[in-house]
Design a protein around this motif. Structure first.
Motif, short mmCIF file in Angstrom:
data_model
loop_
_atom_site.label_atom_id
_atom_site.label_comp_id
_atom_site.label_asym_id
_atom_site.label_seq_id
_atom_site.Cartn_x
_atom_site.Cartn_y
_atom_site.Cartn_z
N LEU A 208 35.99 27.59 -9.19
CA LEU A 208 34.73 26.91 -8.80
C LEU A 208 34.04 27.69 -7.68
O LEU A 208 32.83 27.92 -7.72
N ALA A 209 34.83 28.09 -6.69
CA ALA A 209 34.27 28.84 -5.56
C ALA A 209 33.67 30.16 -6.05
O ALA A 209 32.58 30.56 -5.61
N ASP A 210 34.36 30.82 -6.99
CA ASP A 210 33.85 32.09 -7.53
C ASP A 210 32.57 31.88 -8.33
O ASP A 210 31.62 32.67 -8.23
N ARG B 185 47.29 22.72 -11.48
CA ARG B 185 46.66 23.99 -11.12
C ARG B 185 45.34 23.80 -10.36
O ARG B 185 44.36 24.50 -10.61
N LEU B 186 45.34 22.85 -9.43
CA LEU B 186 44.12 22.56 -8.66
C LEU B 186 43.66 23.77 -7.85
O LEU B 186 42.46 24.05 -7.76
N VAL B 187 44.61 24.50 -7.29
CA VAL B 187 44.25 25.68 -6.47
C VAL B 187 43.44 26.68 -7.31
O VAL B 187 42.40 27.17 -6.88
N GLU B 188 43.92 26.91 -8.54
CA GLU B 188 43.23 27.86 -9.43
C GLU B 188 41.84 27.34 -9.82
O GLU B 188 40.88 28.10 -9.88
N HIS B 189 41.77 26.03 -10.10
CA HIS B 189 40.46 25.46 -10.46
C HIS B 189 39.48 25.58 -9.28
O HIS B 189 38.31 25.91 -9.49
N LEU B 190 39.95 25.30 -8.08
CA LEU B 190 39.05 25.37 -6.91
C LEU B 190 38.64 26.82 -6.64
O LEU B 190 37.51 27.07 -6.21
N GLN B 191 39.55 27.74 -6.90
CA GLN B 191 39.20 29.16 -6.74
C GLN B 191 38.11 29.56 -7.74
O GLN B 191 37.14 30.22 -7.39
N PHE C 17 30.86 23.94 -12.97
CA PHE C 17 31.79 22.81 -13.03
C PHE C 17 33.21 23.25 -13.32
O PHE C 17 33.46 24.40 -13.66
N GLU C 18 34.12 22.31 -13.17
CA GLU C 18 35.53 22.47 -13.53
C GLU C 18 36.00 21.23 -14.29
O GLU C 18 35.55 20.11 -13.98
N GLY C 19 36.88 21.42 -15.25
CA GLY C 19 37.57 20.31 -15.89
C GLY C 19 39.04 20.44 -15.53
O GLY C 19 39.63 21.51 -15.74
N ILE C 20 39.61 19.40 -14.97
CA ILE C 20 40.97 19.48 -14.40
C ILE C 20 41.79 18.32 -14.95
O ILE C 20 41.33 17.17 -14.93
N CYS D 24 30.42 29.47 -7.92
CA CYS D 24 29.36 29.17 -6.92
C CYS D 24 28.86 30.46 -6.28
O CYS D 24 27.66 30.68 -6.16
N LYS D 25 29.80 31.29 -5.88
CA LYS D 25 29.45 32.55 -5.22
C LYS D 25 28.56 33.39 -6.13
O LYS D 25 27.54 33.95 -5.71
N ALA D 26 28.97 33.46 -7.41
CA ALA D 26 28.26 34.31 -8.37
C ALA D 26 26.82 33.85 -8.58
O ALA D 26 25.95 34.66 -8.87
N ILE D 27 26.57 32.54 -8.48
CA ILE D 27 25.19 32.05 -8.69
C ILE D 27 24.50 31.73 -7.36
O ILE D 27 23.48 31.06 -7.33
N ARG D 28 25.07 32.19 -6.26
CA ARG D 28 24.50 31.99 -4.91
C ARG D 28 24.26 30.51 -4.62
O ARG D 28 23.19 30.11 -4.18
N LEU D 29 25.27 29.73 -4.90
CA LEU D 29 25.23 28.30 -4.59
C LEU D 29 26.30 28.05 -3.54
O LEU D 29 27.47 28.36 -3.77
N GLU D 30 25.87 27.52 -2.41
CA GLU D 30 26.86 27.32 -1.34
C GLU D 30 27.67 26.06 -1.61
O GLU D 30 27.10 24.97 -1.71
N LEU D 31 28.96 26.23 -1.75
CA LEU D 31 29.85 25.08 -2.00
C LEU D 31 29.81 24.20 -0.75
O LEU D 31 30.16 24.66 0.34
#
Ligand code: PMP
Length: 283
Positions: free
Chosen positions: A43-45, A35-41, A23-26, A47-54
């Motif tokens: 989140l994507a990282d 800083r939405l760009v940083e939060h989405l980055q 999750f993210e808190g924004i 997801c990637k780390a836990i093998r969850l496809e965004l």
């Protein structure tokens, strides 16, 4: 978009069953996500780390964030963006979870009492430790907060406002939901992610500001002793912004709010204005 009562998820969602999700808190200010760009980055990282496809692109998530902010009754608030493994059969194996659940909530933020912001908060060092970095990497912002919750309960039990979690080696990691900084002899120090700190977005803004303001800063291991003997200490986070610390386990710190904190708190508010405030609001 649904009202809260109608926004429901299946009881078989693995986010609920096993904490399998991220999750993210924004924060948004003046209807603009900070800083939405940083939060989405991040989140994507995560997801990637836990093998969850965004399941959505960043452009789609950005659009959704802006739509929910536009529908929110106030211009300032908080977004909670979650991606879970989704609904599936009982059992840890996520293979049966066919579609991740993406949840976006807009809400008011329970602000820290303004008096506390001025006076500073009391911390305790919790006996509950942070999950080891060689278990779940602290940079993954996962839905597993149980030890952070237990630490926070310890703080409440002790009549303090917040708890600091140590790692299994006794190094300081962070607060239950905030990063931690100390100042000693003019040097600003914050724990490293490898010792158990989340790579906080607010922490990132502070590191950017200290570089711009030429405030000597270092990421380094800290112990309880370093907190007890610090000249200044403060916490940072999306919800908290920057909060000064007055006392740690009954040791009253030298300065609260201290000069480095005050400089950074002001610079942080200015940064929010620069990035979020519409031009017609400008002085
Ligand atoms: N550490 C933890 C454990 C947190 O939950 C948070 C809040 N998301 C933070 C630090 C601060 O991070 P940020 O500045 O990205 O909100």
């Amino acid at each position: 978009m649904l009202p809260e009562r109608e926004a429901v998820i299946p009881v078989t969602d693995h986010g609920l069953l096993y904490g399998d999700g991220v999750f993210e808190g924004i924060r948004f200010y003046y209807r603009h996500p900070f800083r939405l760009v940083e939060h989405l980055q991040r989140l994507a990282d995560s997801c990637k780390a836990i093998r969850l496809e965004l399941p959505y692109t960043r452009a789609q998530l950005k659009k959704a964030a802006n739509e929910i902010i536009a529908a929110f009754p106030e211009e300032n608030g908080y977004l909670r963006l979650m991606v879970t493994r989704g609904s599936g059969p009982m059992g840890l194996d996520p293979a049966g979870c066919k579609e991740p659940s993406t949840i976006l909530i807009a809400t008011r933020l329970e602000m820290i009492h303004p008096e506390l912001r001025g006076d500073g908060i009391h911390l305790i060092i919790a006996s509950t430790r942070r999950l080891p970095a060689d278990g779940v990497d602290p940079r993954i912002k996962s839905l597993n907060y149980l030890n952070h919750i237990l630490a926070r309960m310890e703080a409440t039990q002790a009549g303090a406002h917040e708890a600091v979690l140590l790692n299994s080696q006794g190094r300081v990691t962070e607060g239950s939901a905030e990063n931690l900084f100390i100042v000693r002899d003019g040097l600003l120090i914050t724990p490293r992610p490898v010792d158990g700190a989340l790579e906080g977005i607010t922490r990132g803004v502070i590191l950017q500001l200290t570089a711009e303001l030429n405030i000597p800063t270092r990421e380094a291991p800290l112990t309880a002793y370093d907190l007890y003997t610090a000249d200044e200490c403060f916490l940072s986070g999306t919800g908290a912004e920057l909060i000064p610390v007055r006392e740690v386990d009954g040791r009253v710190l030298q300065h609260c709010p201290g000069p480095v904190f005050s400089t950074l708190a002001k610079a942080f508010q200015e940064q929010i204005s620069i990035e979020c405030k519409p031009k017609e609001h400008s002085l």
